[in-house]
Design a protein around this motif. Structure first.
Motif, mmCIF file in Angstrom:
data_model
loop_
_atom_site.group_PDB
_atom_site.id
_atom_site.type_symbol
_atom_site.label_atom_id
_atom_site.label_comp_id
_atom_site.label_asym_id
_atom_site.label_seq_id
_atom_site.Cartn_x
_atom_site.Cartn_y
_atom_site.Cartn_z
ATOM 1 N N MET A 1 -16.221 -0.453 -50.543
ATOM 2 C CA MET A 1 -16.267 0.893 -50.001
ATOM 3 C C MET A 1 -15.542 1.838 -50.957
ATOM 4 O O MET A 1 -14.428 1.579 -51.376
ATOM 5 N N ARG A 2 -16.207 2.929 -51.323
ATOM 6 C CA ARG A 2 -15.584 3.834 -52.285
ATOM 7 C C ARG A 2 -14.624 4.797 -51.593
ATOM 8 O O ARG A 2 -14.738 5.069 -50.409
ATOM 9 N N LYS A 3 -13.689 5.303 -52.368
ATOM 10 C CA LYS A 3 -12.686 6.238 -51.861
ATOM 11 C C LYS A 3 -13.356 7.580 -51.557
ATOM 12 O O LYS A 3 -14.157 8.076 -52.366
ATOM 13 N N PRO A 4 -13.039 8.192 -50.419
ATOM 14 C CA PRO A 4 -13.636 9.496 -50.093
ATOM 15 C C PRO A 4 -13.312 10.537 -51.157
ATOM 16 O O PRO A 4 -12.174 10.623 -51.627
ATOM 17 N N LEU A 5 -14.308 11.320 -51.537
ATOM 18 C CA LEU A 5 -14.168 12.312 -52.597
ATOM 19 C C LEU A 5 -13.100 13.352 -52.291
ATOM 20 O O LEU A 5 -12.354 13.757 -53.160
ATOM 21 N N HIS A 6 -13.007 13.775 -51.053
ATOM 22 C CA HIS A 6 -12.049 14.817 -50.682
ATOM 23 C C HIS A 6 -10.872 14.261 -49.886
ATOM 24 O O HIS A 6 -10.190 14.995 -49.183
ATOM 25 N N GLY A 7 -10.634 12.955 -50.009
ATOM 26 C CA GLY A 7 -9.501 12.331 -49.358
ATOM 27 C C GLY A 7 -9.673 12.121 -47.862
ATOM 28 O O GLY A 7 -8.713 11.788 -47.187
ATOM 29 N N GLN A 8 -10.861 12.343 -47.366
ATOM 30 C CA GLN A 8 -11.129 12.173 -45.944
ATOM 31 C C GLN A 8 -12.497 11.543 -45.770
ATOM 32 O O GLN A 8 -13.388 11.758 -46.583
ATOM 33 N N ARG A 9 -12.663 10.810 -44.686
ATOM 34 C CA ARG A 9 -13.995 10.303 -44.370
ATOM 35 C C ARG A 9 -14.848 11.469 -43.920
ATOM 36 O O ARG A 9 -14.382 12.361 -43.228
ATOM 37 N N LYS A 10 -16.093 11.480 -44.298
ATOM 38 C CA LYS A 10 -16.985 12.566 -43.899
ATOM 39 C C LYS A 10 -17.588 12.284 -42.532
ATOM 40 O O LYS A 10 -17.716 11.128 -42.122
ATOM 41 N N LYS A 11 -17.954 13.352 -41.851
ATOM 42 C CA LYS A 11 -18.639 13.259 -40.564
ATOM 43 C C LYS A 11 -20.087 13.658 -40.760
ATOM 44 O O LYS A 11 -20.403 14.490 -41.606
ATOM 45 N N ASP A 12 -20.959 13.058 -39.975
ATOM 46 C CA ASP A 12 -22.370 13.428 -40.025
ATOM 47 C C ASP A 12 -22.555 14.823 -39.453
ATOM 48 O O ASP A 12 -21.870 15.229 -38.517
ATOM 49 N N LEU A 13 -23.492 15.554 -40.035
ATOM 50 C CA LEU A 13 -23.811 16.903 -39.603
ATOM 51 C C LEU A 13 -25.311 17.087 -39.755
ATOM 52 O O LEU A 13 -25.888 16.694 -40.768
ATOM 53 N N THR A 14 -25.922 17.680 -38.771
ATOM 54 C CA THR A 14 -27.342 17.959 -38.856
ATOM 55 C C THR A 14 -27.527 19.445 -39.071
ATOM 56 O O THR A 14 -26.977 20.261 -38.326
ATOM 57 N N LEU A 15 -28.264 19.806 -40.113
ATOM 58 C CA LEU A 15 -28.570 21.204 -40.411
ATOM 59 C C LEU A 15 -30.062 21.420 -40.245
ATOM 60 O O LEU A 15 -30.864 20.530 -40.529
ATOM 61 N N THR A 16 -30.421 22.609 -39.835
ATOM 62 C CA THR A 16 -31.826 22.974 -39.748
ATOM 63 C C THR A 16 -32.046 24.155 -40.684
ATOM 64 O O THR A 16 -31.415 25.195 -40.532
ATOM 65 N N LEU A 17 -32.908 23.957 -41.667
ATOM 66 C CA LEU A 17 -33.202 24.981 -42.657
ATOM 67 C C LEU A 17 -34.705 25.181 -42.744
ATOM 68 O O LEU A 17 -35.479 24.275 -42.454
ATOM 69 N N SER A 18 -35.084 26.357 -43.219
ATOM 70 C CA SER A 18 -36.501 26.600 -43.480
ATOM 71 C C SER A 18 -36.913 25.746 -44.677
ATOM 72 O O SER A 18 -36.058 25.306 -45.465
ATOM 73 N N PRO A 19 -38.205 25.518 -44.837
ATOM 74 C CA PRO A 19 -38.648 24.767 -46.023
ATOM 75 C C PRO A 19 -38.150 25.410 -47.328
ATOM 76 O O PRO A 19 -37.737 24.701 -48.248
ATOM 77 N N GLU A 20 -38.161 26.728 -47.393
ATOM 78 C CA GLU A 20 -37.667 27.414 -48.592
ATOM 79 C C GLU A 20 -36.172 27.176 -48.772
ATOM 80 O O GLU A 20 -35.702 26.965 -49.891
ATOM 81 N N GLY A 21 -35.427 27.192 -47.680
ATOM 82 C CA GLY A 21 -33.992 26.932 -47.753
ATOM 83 C C GLY A 21 -33.695 25.537 -48.269
ATOM 84 O O GLY A 21 -32.785 25.341 -49.076
ATOM 85 N N VAL A 22 -34.470 24.570 -47.809
ATOM 86 C CA VAL A 22 -34.301 23.189 -48.266
ATOM 87 C C VAL A 22 -34.596 23.097 -49.761
ATOM 88 O O VAL A 22 -33.839 22.483 -50.521
ATOM 89 N N GLU A 23 -35.684 23.710 -50.202
ATOM 90 C CA GLU A 23 -36.044 23.689 -51.624
ATOM 91 C C GLU A 23 -34.941 24.297 -52.480
ATOM 92 O O GLU A 23 -34.586 23.752 -53.526
ATOM 93 N N LYS A 24 -34.408 25.429 -52.033
ATOM 94 C CA LYS A 24 -33.355 26.097 -52.811
ATOM 95 C C LYS A 24 -32.073 25.274 -52.826
ATOM 96 O O LYS A 24 -31.410 25.176 -53.862
ATOM 97 N N LEU A 25 -31.717 24.681 -51.694
ATOM 98 C CA LEU A 25 -30.529 23.841 -51.637
ATOM 99 C C LEU A 25 -30.676 22.647 -52.576
ATOM 100 O O LEU A 25 -29.757 22.335 -53.344
#
Length: 63
Positions: A1-25
């Protein structure tokens, strides 16, 4: 298991973006050499020192 990048375990998050938003991200993350998750993490932590949010997202805010 690798060390967390920001010193903390990450939490799952669900985002909803437009198709254009996803492409740009995806494009911005690829251009910066980071994952989409890391790009969102950096934006949330205000760690994008050399880029404004407008530049990151490729959008212009309207007034």
């Amino acid at each position: 298991m690798r060390k967390p990048l920001h010193g903390q375990r990450k939490k799952d998050l669900t985002l909803t973006l437009s198709p254009e938003g996803v492409e740009k991200l995806e494009a911005k993350a690829k251009a910066l050499g980071v994952s989409k998750s890391e790009l969102v993490e950096q934006m949330a932590r205000d760690q994008m020192s050399s880029l404004t949010e407008q530049e990151i997202l490729g959008e212009q805010l309207t007034t």
